[in-house]
Design an enzyme around this catalytic site. Structure first.
Site, short mmCIF file in Angstrom:
data_model
loop_
_atom_site.label_atom_id
_atom_site.label_comp_id
_atom_site.label_asym_id
_atom_site.label_seq_id
_atom_site.Cartn_x
_atom_site.Cartn_y
_atom_site.Cartn_z
N LYS B 79 -9.48 -36.44 31.98
CA LYS B 79 -9.66 -36.47 33.44
C LYS B 79 -9.48 -37.91 33.91
CE LYS B 79 -12.94 -35.06 37.08
NZ LYS B 79 -14.26 -34.45 37.38
N SER B 159 -14.37 -30.48 40.75
CA SER B 159 -13.36 -31.52 40.84
C SER B 159 -12.47 -31.62 39.61
CB SER B 159 -14.03 -32.88 41.06
OG SER B 159 -14.76 -33.28 39.91
N SER B 183 -18.68 -29.52 38.85
CA SER B 183 -17.27 -29.88 38.68
C SER B 183 -16.67 -29.59 37.31
CB SER B 183 -17.06 -31.36 38.99
OG SER B 183 -17.06 -31.59 40.36
#
Lengths: 95, 494
Positions: B79, B159, B183
């Site tokens: 990420k 997210s 998330s």
């Protein structure tokens, strides 16, 4: 509680975010929608409740008072938009 | 041996690599090719093919010498909130578009220590603020899932939308993610993958771009429970560089996968039965209860009376911490600078241009609730409510409950653009996950089945602090009982 336009402008100043005039009223509506959403908390009885400071019982750990890092000035300024030697350069602050 | 090595699970690939029936370079090249064909999904913000091949080559040498680590030669996605030394780390924001860290996050460094291969950096909501990956400054991520007979683009959740989409589309064997209000778990639920947010303090936050420091936790997204457990063991652990990381031994979580759950006591919190909950979510929840009962668990009804206050309290605490954390982006030490009349104007112009609408909105809210005259009414009250939310869980766990079972999300994935003009409706995505962050507990999302529209739905298990092993055992029992989650075929490569 809800915020008026002067308050929205004051928050933007505190947050150091330039706010074009045409965006202020739109943002006012959005902020007020969120404030009315969180207003539900007013109905909770929080008398004698301690505010949360840490979810996990944590004790600050001590370590030996020795230098473990440093001598990396090049690394520290490498991503800066403007530098001179090992200094960050900013617009003139004091005349 | 299958022709397409990207079809192997992480555990299968690990075993094939160790047996030398597959090389890391071949596996890595297969993933790099898959990523190339998947550009329409916009899951990767940066591909690092040269680095990946170099790491794979080294892994093959180690494997040949029989010195491979637990993840030797396994290609992963990271990420883009995790700092990676020498590789741009944007946090999905214009303000960090050209930021190249000179250091590595602790969690990613532990993955490389254990032999993993980095394929690239994964798209995300800007500064991890969002539930659909639509707030990324570099465009939304398109889910690999579509409704049958429809070409409409769906969100992968957020997210960690790039992480979940990349894992579901077989663009990596697993991915790092972060979870501040849901998330990891919400995108995992939306994409038919497994995601775990461990207990606060289980993983180091060092080198992960901060959003809300008292809520942020790192965790993996993977294709099944075993793969998530394997990744968790490498990611977890004490780090002197993060004062909130906890010095507890890291279990070999994989050993918990397949362990019996007979006699485990599973709480069903009645407050999660929210008004207007779709019938398919209610049905999935009942199905999950039956699966765990069949596996020998005991089901009890429990009450978490302050549940409905978790989301409003979160939308005070998280923006407050974000406004403080994001104060560092001022155009001086790193990131974008937009010139101004004077230094104050430079700050304002830089932050107005560098932050997207959702980030500006949250920083403004956070600034307001921390400002003089409002601090007690908003911030202190929210932190008191947070204490009550945590006490709810403590009471339930003290009564002997081992874990709680809830739906992961109030709906299946929605279309890109469907909720973008309604922040509060977007926030409601996290209604089942946010309590877990507020109380610092571990939570795992595991696929439970498909919606009426044939989109994945997930169940959530919430555990006691630092009892992630129980969650892996229970999630594996659900995975075993649930219909096998068949990930989508690559329509995007056509």
């Amino acid at each position: 509680m809800s915020v008026d336009l002067p308050t929205v402008r004051r928050i933007a100043t505190l947050a150091r975010i330039a706010l074009p005039e045409q965006e202020a009223s739109h943002l006012q509506g959005e902020i007020n929608a969120i404030l009315s959403f969180v207003a539900e908390l007013d109905e909770v009885d929080v008398a004698d409740v301690e505010p949360m400071t840490s979810v996990i019982p944590a004790r600050m750990r001590l370590r030996p008072d020795t230098v473990t890092d440093g001598e990396i000035a090049d690394d520290i300024v490498t991503n800066a938009p403007a530098t001179e030697d090992h200094y960050f350069v900013v617009p003139k602050v004091i005349e | 041996m299958t022709d397409d090595p990207t079809r192997l699970t992480l555990a299968e690939a690990r075993d094939a690599l160790a047996a030398r029936s597959l090389s890391s370079l071949d596996l890595t090249n297969a993933y790099l090719a898959a990523i190339e064909t998947a550009r329409p999904l916009n899951g990767f913000l940066k591909q690092t093919p040269e680095l990946a091949r170099a790491m794979a080559g080294k892994a093959d040498q180690k494997l040949a010498r029989g010195e491979g680590g637990p993840l030797e030669g396994i290609p992963l996605g990271i990420k883009d909130l995790y700092c990676t030394k020498g590789v741009t780390t944007t946090a999905g924001s214009r303000i960090l578009e050209n930021f190249v860290p000179t250091y590595e996050s602790t969690v990613s460094s532990q993955l490389w220590r254990d032999g993993a291969v980095m394929l690239g950096k994964l798209n995300l909501d800007e500064f991890a603020m969002g539930s659909s990956n639509e707030t990324s400054a570099f465009g939304p991520v398109v889910s690999p899932w579509r409704k049958p007979g429809s070409n409409a683009s769906l969100v992968p959740g957020g997210s960690s939308g790039g992480s979940a989409a990349a894992v579901a589309a077989r663009l990596c064997l697993g991915a790092t993610a972060t979870d501040t209000g849901g998330s990891i778990r919400q995108p995992a639920a939306f994409t038919g993958t497994v995601g775990i947010k461990p207990t606060y303090g289980r993983c180091s936050r060092y080198g992960i771009v901060a959003f809300a420091s008292s809520l942020d936790q790192a965790g993996p997204i993977a294709r099944n429970v075993r793969d998530a457990a394997i990744l968790m063991t490498s990611m977890a652990g004490y780090d002197p560089k993060d004062a909130t990381s906890v010095d507890l031994p890291v279990p070999r979580y994989e050993a918990a996968v397949g362990a019996s759950v007979r006699g485990k006591i599973i709480g069903i919190p009645k407050e999660y039965r929210i008004a207007g909950m779709p019938a398919e979510i209610e049905a999935l929840w009942h199905q999950g209860i039956e699966w765990l009962r069949d596996a020998g668990a005991r089901i009890v009804d429990v009450s978490l009376p302050h549940t409905k206050y978790a989301l409003p309290a979160y939308y005070i605490v998280a923006p407050a911490e974000a406004s403080s954390n994001l104060a560092r982006y001022d155009g001086v030490r790193y990131g974008l600078r937009v010139p101004g009349r004077d230094i104050g104007d430079m700050y304002g112009q830089t932050r107005a241009a560098g932050f997207g609408a959702e980030v500006r909105r949250r920083v403004m809210i956070g600034t307001y609730v921390l400002s003089a005259g409002y601090y007690d009414a908003y911030y202190v009250r929210a932190q008191k409510v947070r204490t009550l939310i945590k006490q709810d869980f403590e009471t339930v766990y003290a009564s002997g409950v081992d874990a709680l079972l809830t739906p992961a999300t109030p709906s299946a994935a929605f279309a890109i653009g469907e909720k973008e003009n309604d922040p509060v409706s977007m926030y409601l995505n996290d209604v089942f996950t946010v309590t877990v962050n507020m109380a610092g507990l571990p939570g795992i999302a595991v696929p439970g089945g498909l919606s009426d529209d044939k989109l994945p739905l997930g169940l959530q298990l919430i555990g006691r602090p630092f009892e992630e092993e129980t969650l892996f055992s229970l999630a594996a029992a659900i995975e075993q009982a649930a219909p096998k989650m068949e990930l989508p075929e690559p329509w995007w490569a056509a």
